[in-house]
Write a protein that holds these residues in place. Sequence first.
Motif, short mmCIF file in Angstrom:
data_model
loop_
_atom_site.label_atom_id
_atom_site.label_comp_id
_atom_site.label_asym_id
_atom_site.label_seq_id
_atom_site.Cartn_x
_atom_site.Cartn_y
_atom_site.Cartn_z
N PRO A 277 0.69 -1.27 -0.19
CA PRO A 277 -0.07 -0.25 0.08
C PRO A 277 0.89 1.33 -0.33
O PRO A 277 1.70 1.07 0.71
CB PRO A 277 -0.86 -0.10 1.40
N SER A 278 0.48 2.36 -0.70
CA SER A 278 1.01 3.60 -1.08
C SER A 278 1.16 4.15 0.49
O SER A 278 2.54 4.60 0.65
CB SER A 278 0.62 4.42 -1.95
N SER A 279 0.51 4.15 1.29
CA SER A 279 0.44 4.63 2.58
C SER A 279 1.74 4.16 3.66
O SER A 279 2.39 4.57 4.41
CB SER A 279 -0.83 4.85 3.23
N GLU A 280 1.58 2.95 3.46
CA GLU A 280 2.61 1.89 4.15
C GLU A 280 4.10 2.39 3.95
O GLU A 280 4.75 2.39 4.70
CB GLU A 280 2.53 0.52 4.05
N MET A 281 4.21 2.28 2.49
CA MET A 281 5.66 2.67 2.02
C MET A 281 6.08 4.25 2.45
O MET A 281 7.21 4.32 2.80
CB MET A 281 5.80 2.35 0.53
N GLU A 282 5.12 5.21 2.26
CA GLU A 282 5.25 6.32 2.73
C GLU A 282 5.73 6.47 4.16
O GLU A 282 6.61 7.44 4.61
CB GLU A 282 4.49 7.50 2.32
N ASP A 283 4.85 5.79 4.96
CA ASP A 283 5.47 5.76 6.41
C ASP A 283 6.89 5.26 6.72
O ASP A 283 7.52 5.61 7.59
CB ASP A 283 4.36 4.60 7.16
N LEU A 284 7.44 4.48 5.78
CA LEU A 284 8.81 3.88 5.72
C LEU A 284 9.62 4.87 5.22
O LEU A 284 10.92 4.31 4.66
CB LEU A 284 8.74 2.40 5.16
N LEU A 285 9.24 6.13 4.91
CA LEU A 285 10.21 7.15 4.29
C LEU A 285 10.79 6.57 2.75
O LEU A 285 11.69 7.25 2.51
CB LEU A 285 11.25 7.25 5.07
N CYS A 286 9.77 6.21 2.05
CA CYS A 286 10.06 5.77 0.83
C CYS A 286 9.45 6.81 -0.23
O CYS A 286 8.59 7.59 -0.05
CB CYS A 286 9.54 4.42 0.52
N PHE A 287 10.03 6.95 -1.39
CA PHE A 287 9.58 7.86 -2.52
C PHE A 287 8.33 7.41 -3.01
O PHE A 287 7.72 6.20 -2.85
CB PHE A 287 10.52 7.63 -3.67
N ASN A 289 5.19 6.05 -4.24
CA ASN A 289 4.59 4.57 -5.16
C ASN A 289 6.09 3.97 -5.40
O ASN A 289 5.79 3.28 -6.55
CB ASN A 289 4.13 5.28 -6.54
N THR A 290 6.80 3.96 -4.40
CA THR A 290 7.83 3.02 -4.64
C THR A 290 8.61 2.56 -3.50
O THR A 290 7.93 2.48 -2.38
CB THR A 290 9.14 3.82 -5.35
N GLN A 291 9.42 1.45 -3.45
CA GLN A 291 9.84 0.96 -2.22
C GLN A 291 11.47 1.52 -1.98
O GLN A 291 12.19 0.96 -1.00
CB GLN A 291 9.93 -0.65 -2.46
N TYR A 292 11.54 2.62 -2.91
CA TYR A 292 13.10 3.07 -2.41
C TYR A 292 13.30 4.33 -1.46
O TYR A 292 12.17 5.22 -1.60
CB TYR A 292 13.68 3.46 -3.78
N LEU A 293 14.20 4.32 -0.52
CA LEU A 293 14.09 4.99 0.42
C LEU A 293 14.62 6.60 0.16
O LEU A 293 15.17 6.86 -0.89
CB LEU A 293 15.39 4.76 1.44
N ASP A 294 13.69 7.64 0.45
CA ASP A 294 13.86 8.77 0.12
C ASP A 294 14.71 9.81 0.98
O ASP A 294 14.30 9.82 2.13
CB ASP A 294 12.10 9.43 -0.03
#
Length: 549
Positions: A277-287, A289-294
């Motif tokens: 889910p997009s919100s889950e990855m953003e909570d993990l500080l990802c860019f 719609n991706t799984q890459y750390l921002d």
Amino acid sequence: MPVGLFRVCLLVITAIVNHPLFFPKENGTVPESTEEIIQKMKQREESLRLEQLRLEREIADQEATQKALEKAAVVVEESKEEKVRWDMWTALSMVIFLLIELWRQDFQEGNWQDVGGEEDDMAVLGKAFKGVAFPNKAVLASFYEKRILGTTGDMARMREMVEGFADDLLEALRSVCNRDADMEVEDCMGVGSMYENWRVRKPFVCDLIVPFAPPEPYCFRCQAWCSGDSFPPDEQGYGTVKVCRADEDTAGCICDKTKLGEDMLCLLHSQVSSTRPSSEMEDLLCFKNTQYLDADQVMKWFQIAVTKAWNRISHKYEFDLSFSLLDSPGALKIKFKSGKSIAFNLTPVVQYENSDVYFISHFPRSSLAADMPSSTHWFLTFAVYERRFIQLVSKTLPANACHVSCLQILSFLHGKQCSLTGPSGLTNYHLKTVLLHLLQARPSQDWAPEKLEARLQDMLKFLEKCLHEKKLYHFFIGNGNVPAELGFPIIFQRAEPLNLFRPFVLRRDIYRKMVDTFHEMLRNMSALISEYTVHIPLAHTNGIRKEPL
């Protein structure tokens, strides 16, 4: 009588028979047949002449064709010979090019020799600097004691104070973070000039890096771009950090590197497990719609977390804490009531596998990562290994070795010149890289304290050559001669060498400014050193007295 008469009659009859007028037709055809024969013979002769002409033309055509074929064959043979000669020249040129490249590779690996011979013969540094006088040993000794040692005595106390406060701040940060959702922060480590004992310019700033990791059940999967053709040359030395579940094994699978299409499904990773889910990855500080750390999101999270942590422990201290620079998210400043202040940088980093190589989001006060291609691209830092290498080499050098002194003097001169003519692309990290190459190339006895002048000249000569060739290679990336005691990852030793001057090849304005600054520094060197030189006692001319850093 009858016989005579018979003979007369026979004679008459014979005469009558043989008379020409008796058979006029037959006797008249003789002339006509001769003319016909002559006419036919002329016609035959004409036809034979024409046939001869035709045959002669055919023979001439055949001969011309044969000559053309022979000429073509000669041309083809000559072209083959010319091609063979050209191929030989091409092969010879390639061999010469490879030999030159091998020689350059040997030079890159540190096989740099002092071509100047005797140290006292080096009154100038190169063709472009004829007439530039170099300070002698006594002047350098006095300058070092007065200007360098006199201003770096309180660095140890400052490091101790900053490290103690940073540990307390990070402990408070852990207490305000949600252990099940927020990043896990580890202990900080000191790197850079303050911890390598060559910082000379004020204000003194401590650089601390803080490794962090995602909450369970997630982990970081790092990919370093150091060799291969899958990334542009401008992005060499960068990498990405992917956030994955700890039980997700993506090794050997290309489903995350290739678009499979809507009607295709990876057999190793189902769509349910690979799509987050997009919100889950953003909570993990990802860019998005991706799984890459921002990196930008990481710095925002870190600033907020540091602010909360300071609010929790601020009552324990009699000073204020604030963020000092907007373009450096981790730059902090301690302000005392007396008006004094202490600056330090606290920068979050991601550990590369199980090594001491880290991905760093921002370089404080540096242009190394000024043009970051994307916020998902993290720059590799080898600061921990650089500090360890200097410590390892220092154990093999003579007492009071001059390697740190050379870097301190050169850093001071460069800083003074930049304050006069403005900043340039040349940084203290470039100067430090020059020292690292020379430490590996030169024997230990060459760094004795009395050889300060010669080694300082070596650093300037080496830097001059690098500026001329627009090539200064990273000390660790592509260096196969790194001491095994450091435990340096082999993947970086086998990578392509990273040219730190590559960004200046296309940006000629910055390169011209950098070269001009170097030239001006050389011309002003004697004046800058003399400005801080006191009277030199006679005893100081025999050696260099130094105090431990």
